[in-house]
Write a protein that holds these residues in place. Structure first.
Motif, PDB file in Angstrom:
ATOM      1  N   GLN A 132      -7.199  13.002 -70.669  1.00 50.13           N
ATOM      2  CA  GLN A 132      -5.954  12.268 -70.982  1.00 50.13           C
ATOM      3  C   GLN A 132      -5.632  11.240 -69.904  1.00 50.13           C
ATOM      4  O   GLN A 132      -5.210  10.144 -70.186  1.00 50.13           O
ATOM      5  CB  GLN A 132      -4.792  13.253 -70.985  1.00 50.13           C
ATOM      6  CG  GLN A 132      -4.384  13.792 -72.331  1.00 50.13           C
ATOM      7  CD  GLN A 132      -3.306  14.864 -72.082  1.00 50.13           C
ATOM      8  OE1 GLN A 132      -2.470  14.748 -71.172  1.00 50.13           O
ATOM      9  NE2 GLN A 132      -3.359  15.919 -72.881  1.00 50.13           N
ATOM     10  N   LYS A 133      -5.816  11.651 -68.654  1.00 47.71           N
ATOM     11  CA  LYS A 133      -5.435  10.795 -67.524  1.00 47.71           C
ATOM     12  C   LYS A 133      -6.534   9.792 -67.167  1.00 47.71           C
ATOM     13  O   LYS A 133      -6.341   8.936 -66.304  1.00 47.71           O
ATOM     14  CB  LYS A 133      -5.127  11.663 -66.290  1.00 47.71           C
ATOM     15  CG  LYS A 133      -3.870  12.492 -66.451  1.00 47.71           C
ATOM     16  CD  LYS A 133      -2.653  11.612 -66.255  1.00 47.71           C
ATOM     17  CE  LYS A 133      -1.351  12.327 -66.490  1.00 47.71           C
ATOM     18  NZ  LYS A 133      -0.191  11.445 -66.305  1.00 47.71           N
ATOM     19  N   GLY A 134      -7.717   9.956 -67.743  1.00 51.40           N
ATOM     20  CA  GLY A 134      -8.831   9.039 -67.463  1.00 51.40           C
ATOM     21  C   GLY A 134      -9.338   9.155 -66.036  1.00 51.40           C
ATOM     22  O   GLY A 134      -9.695   8.145 -65.415  1.00 51.40           O
ATOM     23  N   VAL A 135      -9.330  10.380 -65.491  1.00 50.94           N
ATOM     24  CA  VAL A 135      -9.800  10.565 -64.114  1.00 50.94           C
ATOM     25  C   VAL A 135     -10.983  11.543 -64.106  1.00 50.94           C
ATOM     26  O   VAL A 135     -11.232  12.239 -65.090  1.00 50.94           O
ATOM     27  CB  VAL A 135      -8.674  11.101 -63.187  1.00 50.94           C
ATOM     28  CG1 VAL A 135      -7.606  10.054 -62.986  1.00 50.94           C
ATOM     29  CG2 VAL A 135      -8.089  12.400 -63.715  1.00 50.94           C
ATOM     30  N   LEU A 136     -11.682  11.570 -62.979  1.00 54.62           N
ATOM     31  CA  LEU A 136     -12.855  12.439 -62.865  1.00 54.62           C
ATOM     32  C   LEU A 136     -12.434  13.852 -62.455  1.00 54.62           C
ATOM     33  O   LEU A 136     -11.643  14.026 -61.527  1.00 54.62           O
ATOM     34  CB  LEU A 136     -13.819  11.873 -61.810  1.00 54.62           C
ATOM     35  CG  LEU A 136     -15.059  12.730 -61.540  1.00 54.62           C
ATOM     36  CD1 LEU A 136     -16.015  12.712 -62.732  1.00 54.62           C
ATOM     37  CD2 LEU A 136     -15.790  12.252 -60.287  1.00 54.62           C
ATOM     38  N   LEU A 137     -13.001  14.831 -63.136  1.00 52.43           N
ATOM     39  CA  LEU A 137     -12.846  16.234 -62.733  1.00 52.43           C
ATOM     40  C   LEU A 137     -14.255  16.777 -62.524  1.00 52.43           C
ATOM     41  O   LEU A 137     -15.100  16.691 -63.418  1.00 52.43           O
ATOM     42  CB  LEU A 137     -12.122  17.020 -63.834  1.00 52.43           C
ATOM     43  CG  LEU A 137     -12.017  18.533 -63.629  1.00 52.43           C
ATOM     44  CD1 LEU A 137     -11.191  18.868 -62.396  1.00 52.43           C
ATOM     45  CD2 LEU A 137     -11.365  19.191 -64.862  1.00 52.43           C
ATOM     46  N   MET A 138     -14.508  17.308 -61.344  1.00 59.80           N
ATOM     47  CA  MET A 138     -15.861  17.786 -61.018  1.00 59.80           C
ATOM     48  C   MET A 138     -15.745  19.131 -60.302  1.00 59.80           C
ATOM     49  O   MET A 138     -14.707  19.448 -59.720  1.00 59.80           O
ATOM     50  CB  MET A 138     -16.537  16.730 -60.118  1.00 59.80           C
ATOM     51  CG  MET A 138     -17.868  17.112 -59.543  1.00 59.80           C
ATOM     52  SD  MET A 138     -18.665  15.664 -58.748  1.00 59.80           S
ATOM     53  CE  MET A 138     -19.706  16.511 -57.566  1.00 59.80           C
ATOM     54  N   VAL A 139     -16.804  19.932 -60.374  1.00 64.49           N
ATOM     55  CA  VAL A 139     -16.815  21.240 -59.710  1.00 64.49           C
ATOM     56  C   VAL A 139     -17.957  21.236 -58.689  1.00 64.49           C
ATOM     57  O   VAL A 139     -19.044  20.734 -58.989  1.00 64.49           O
ATOM     58  CB  VAL A 139     -17.025  22.373 -60.742  1.00 64.49           C
ATOM     59  CG1 VAL A 139     -16.986  23.735 -60.055  1.00 64.49           C
ATOM     60  CG2 VAL A 139     -15.956  22.305 -61.825  1.00 64.49           C
ATOM     61  N   ASP A 140     -17.704  21.801 -57.506  1.00 59.64           N
ATOM     62  CA  ASP A 140     -18.761  21.829 -56.494  1.00 59.64           C
ATOM     63  C   ASP A 140     -19.694  23.023 -56.720  1.00 59.64           C
ATOM     64  O   ASP A 140     -19.435  24.111 -56.217  1.00 59.64           O
ATOM     65  CB  ASP A 140     -18.150  21.893 -55.086  1.00 59.64           C
ATOM     66  CG  ASP A 140     -19.236  22.088 -54.016  1.00 59.64           C
ATOM     67  OD1 ASP A 140     -20.421  21.816 -54.318  1.00 59.64           O
ATOM     68  OD2 ASP A 140     -18.899  22.520 -52.894  1.00 59.64           O
TER      69      ASP A 140
END
Ligand SMILES: NC(=O)c1ccc[n+]([C@@H]2O[C@H](COP(=O)([O-])OP(=O)(O)OC[C@H]3O[C@@H](n4cnc5c(N)ncnc54)[C@H](O)[C@@H]3O)[C@@H](O)[C@H]2O)c1
Length: 370
Positions: A132-140
């Motif tokens: 929705q926010k158009g941002v990156l979500l990543m997991v280490d």
């Protein structure tokens, strides 16, 4: 004049090709946080603006090692700082969801330590919010950035082992007993992320058993089996109560097999030209097995620090709007298996079907979809 023009052109090419700097804030400076700070400090196009930790002694330690980085006690000083583009969360698992949700809602890019969240529901909510926010979500999932895992993926992708049949992993030592998660949630995310990265087929179900020796319902020894429709099988043995440290994984194909020993300083991956063939004697209902043992090959591996590779992937994925190797979908798939393992342990090892599965385990030998 000529010189001046030359400088202008150099500046033009330099700045038009350079990428925007990403300002990051890191929440959590306990055991793992310092490794993240060190590597994001070294990452390209990245500036570590601030680090938050509720414990003042940890901030004193930060000040000694990185005097230029601002230390704050309240995580919200990072989340609501308009100068910070990306938030990195290195706190205990039970806090990941709340911190990540706030940061995403603020329009920040977010990197969460493994395991992503305490449930699939939380992970899915975060993925939707990031979209929705158009941002990156990543997991280490740090291991995906090691030379050893890259090599094993290459070998499996290129069918060097033939058709893969099993993955068997042991991750045991006299480990720190965690107070909020069991041994599978603590140790298995590494191996499950490697499994999901290397094997393209999605698992069908899991069975898990475990035991607690500390009367707090938090298992300190656990065994997890992941079942696949094709007949491929994966098994994980995790323990905080072993006198010796073992970090070993076997991947068996019908032509070759891999031994991955992460404790080996250089020769971490060995490829055994070992296999077997079998003949079914239908009349006598017997199987004849012929064994083959050949050479052992030790491939050269890339040696760059995995965590720096992960940090660079996070920054460049923000800049280039690309999918990182350790994506949030991969993080969700790891949590899905962990959640099912807890359900199975609760019911003494009962098979738990994974929600995303489409086909049942047949237990016949088919070609694994890699
Ligand atoms: N990728 C890896 O290989 C790897 C290795 C170890 C740990 N981890 C992960 O890193 C995370 C942290 O683990 P750890 O062992 O460093 O834990 P830890 O308990 O040693 O450190 C967590 C720190 O976060 C601080 N903290 C907690 N909540 C906070 C809040 N709301 N605001 C500010 N500070 C807060 C605590 O004071 C503590 O110093 C976990 O998710 C763990 O699974 C990953």
């Amino acid at each position: 004049m000529e010189l001046y023009m030359c400088k202008q052109w150099v500046d033009f090419f330099y700045y038009s090709n350079s990428k925007a700097m990403v300002n990051v804030g890191i929440i959590g400076y306990g055991y793992w946080g310092p490794n993240l700070v060190r590597n994001f400090f070294a990452a390209a196009d990245c500036c570590v603006k601030a680090v938050a930790d509720g414990r003042s002694e940890r901030l004193q330690q930060l000040g000694k090692v990185f005097p230029t980085i601002k230390g704050v006690q309240d995580a919200e000083d990072i989340i609501y700082d308009p100068d910070i583009d990306a938030v990195i969360i290195a706190t205990p698992v039970s806090t990941h969801f709340t911190l990540a949700r706030k940061a995403l809602a603020e329009g920040k890019h977010v990197l969460i330590e493994k395991p992503m969240t305490s449930s699939t529901e939380e992970a899915e909510l975060l993925i939707n919010l990031a979209k929705q926010k158009g941002v990156l979500l990543m997991v280490d999932h740090t291991f995906l950035y090691t030379g050893a895992v890259e090599k094993m993926k290459y070998l499996v992708d290129n069918k060097e082992l033939g058709n893969i049949k099993y993955l068997d992993s042991t991750r045991i030592n006299l480990g720190l007993f965690q107070s909020d998660i069991n041994v599978l949630w603590d140790l298995a995310p590494h191996d499950i992320s490697i499994l999901n990265y290397i094997v393209r087929e999605r698992p069908y179900s899991v069975n898990a058993t475990g035991i607690t020796h500390t009367n707090n319902n938090i298992e300190n020894i656990a065994y997890l089996t992941v079942n696949y429709a094709s007949g491929f099988i994966a098994h994980f043995n995790c323990s905080w109560t072993s006198p010796v440290k073992v970090r070993m994984m076997l991947i068996g194909g019908d032509q070759k097999m891999i031994l991955y020993n992460d404790l080996e300083p250089t020769e971490k991956v060995k490829i055994y030209d070992t296999g077997y063939s079998y003949l079914n004697d239908e009349e006598k209902n017997k199987v004849r097995i012929d064994y083959r043992t050949g050479d052992i090959h030790v491939p050269k591996l890339a040696t760059t620090e995995a965590l720096l590779g992960m940090a660079n992937d996070f920054i460049s994925s923000i800049q280039e709007k690309k999918e990182p190797k350790s994506s949030c979908q991969l993080g969700l798939d790891v949590v899905r298996i962990l959640e099912a393992s807890s359900e199975s342990i609760k019911h003494n090892g009962r098979e738990v079907i994974l929600e995303s599965s489409t086909s049942p385990v047949t237990h016949t030998i088919q070609e694994v979809l890699i």
